[in-house]
Enzyme design. Structure first.
Site, PDB file in Angstrom:
ATOM      1  N   SER A 274      -2.811 -48.792  33.834  1.00 31.32           N
ATOM      2  CA  SER A 274      -3.065 -48.685  32.403  1.00 31.32           C
ATOM      3  C   SER A 274      -3.886 -49.884  31.914  1.00 31.32           C
ATOM      4  CB  SER A 274      -1.740 -48.543  31.648  1.00 31.32           C
ATOM      5  OG  SER A 274      -1.957 -48.166  30.316  1.00 31.32           O
TER       6      SER A 274
ATOM      7  N   ASP B  37      -3.343 -37.097  33.402  1.00 32.91           N
ATOM      8  CA  ASP B  37      -3.215 -38.175  32.423  1.00 32.91           C
ATOM      9  C   ASP B  37      -4.283 -38.038  31.345  1.00 32.91           C
ATOM     10  OD1 ASP B  37      -2.683 -40.551  31.070  1.00 32.91           O
ATOM     11  OD2 ASP B  37      -3.910 -41.737  32.444  1.00 32.91           O
TER      12      ASP B  37
ATOM     13  N   HIS C 145       0.265 -40.518  33.706  1.00 34.03           N
ATOM     14  CA  HIS C 145      -0.244 -41.878  33.537  1.00 34.03           C
ATOM     15  C   HIS C 145       0.384 -42.866  34.514  1.00 34.03           C
ATOM     16  CE1 HIS C 145      -2.410 -44.922  31.370  1.00 34.03           C
ATOM     17  NE2 HIS C 145      -1.318 -45.557  30.991  1.00 34.03           N
TER      18      HIS C 145
END
Length: 393
Positions: free
Chosen positions: A183, A317, A370
């Site tokens: 991320s 994601d 994610h």
């Protein structure tokens, strides 16, 4: 969220165990954990590394270190960073590739039951989970002004942590070292890697045997990441063909920087179809400033120098869509050495990859969101192991 709160109780209990021995590795050895019966599968250490925070005072960065279950004296040391910015790396420890699976206890307020995770990344590597920047998770400062930070300061602080950590654990200085994260760590990882290289080239001690880095569903470039969402949403069936056509007609491919009000209106229609809630494991006391818009120059510099890079994306994601990541890895302009192909885990197609010159690989994981190891733990351990060992994925 019940599981999260129980996991936080475990984290708090660790602090109680190590507060008196913050900078002493021998004293920071974890011999047992609440909720786990039996012998730990490898050595665990936890504690604080204090770094100089002049002129505002020292910062105390919390780490949890899991030695490899395979061959700790030879296996790579991997630093893991969760993103946010402001998310604790206990996120990765609890939900993704840590040594345990957490099960709720038998009654309210009890510790969770810990079971060994058969797909922990510590099966094949030594791994450091670091709460960074200061103010995240269990990392703290006596001066709240130290919670005001950004990309550059976080890079400097994390590098200072690494130098001190390897001083405390000199037996791991010769091991191959990799930096990993997901991320917003798409910013942390390449910037930290560049700082590590700078220190290596300047003969700064202790010497770190840096070999490469991994980024999972990481942000990299405002334009590429921003322009990847609309085609991703359409390809995944999250928006209709009419919304997609309207976006194409009015935005002309500029989804990150809308060229007109009609485009902005259509993009709001896209965002209303895939709304995500807040993530509570992330700290709100950190005042973080994003200072670097693009990581592409960092990736270009790192890979051009021969350092290995694995950029992986869960293909479900929408936070950092694989469409944008695939586009920016291709934009570096390297020669393709392996054309787009599937890769297997447990004799099943687990995703696809494309390999480039300069040791750069882009890889997708089918059905993962994610946080890839949370959704696909077995597949994640497979590609992680093969890549670390230098074997074909």
């Amino acid at each position: 969220m019940k599981l999260l709160s129980l996991a936080c109780c475990i984290a708090f209990s660790l602090v109680l165990c190590v507060t008196a021995v913050r900078a002493a590795p021998a004293g920071s050895l974890i011999t047992n954990l609440p909720g786990f019966e039996g012998r730990l599968p490898s050595q665990h250490h936890a504690g604080y590394v204090s770094i100089n925070g002049k002129p505002t005072g020292k910062k105390n960065l919390f780490y949890y270190f899991v030695a490899s279950q395979r061959n700790p004296s030879k296996d790579p040391v991997v630093l893991w960073l969760n993103g946010g910015p402001g998310c604790s790396s206990f996120d990765g420890f609890v939900y993704e590739h840590g040594p345990f699976n957490f099960q709720p206890g038998n009654s309210g307020g009890s510790f969770p039951i810990l079971q060994l995770n058969p797909y922990s990344w510590s099966k094949v590597s030594n791994i450091i989970y670091l709460d960074s920047p200061c103010g995240v998770g269990l990392s703290y400062s006596d001066n709240p002004s130290n919670y005001v930070t950004g990309d550059i300061q976080t890079t400097s602080d994390t590098h200072a942590f690494l130098l001190k950590w390897f001083e405390l654990y000199p037996e791991f200085q010769a091991n191959p070292f990799y930096i990993s994260g997901e991320s917003y760590a798409g910013v942390y990882v390449p910037m930290l890697a560049s700082e590590v290289i700078k220190a290596i080239e300047g003969n700064q001690q202790p010497s770190i045997n840096f070999k490469g880095y991994l980024v999972g569903n990481g942000i990299a470039d405002d334009v590429f990441d921003g322009n990847g969402l609309v085609p991703f949403a359409f390809g995944m069936g999250l928006i209709s063909i009419d919304i997609f056509a309207d976006c194409q007609a009015t935005c002309q491919g500029k989804y990150y920087d809308p060229p007109n009000p009609t485009c902005e209106k259509n993009l709001r229609r896209v965002s209303q179809a895939s709304v995500a809630g807040s993530w509570t494991i992330c700290a709100d006391r950190v005042d973080y400033t994003t200072e670097v818009d693009s990581m592409l120059p960092y990736h270009k510099n790192l890979t051009a120098r021969g350092y290995r890079a694995l950029i992986y994306s869960g293909d479900h994601d929408s936070v950092v869509p694989f469409t944008g990541t695939q586009a920016w890895t291709r934009s570096l302009g390297y020669k393709i050495v392996e054309q787009w192909r599937s890769w297997l885990s447990n004799e099943q197609v687990a995703g696809y990859l494309q390999a480039y010159d300069k040791n750069l690989t882009f890889l997708t994981i089918k059905g993962a969101g994610h946080m890839v190891p949370q959704y696909k733990p077995r597949e994640s351990l497979d590609f992680f192991t093969r890549w670390l060992d230098g074997k074909p994925i």
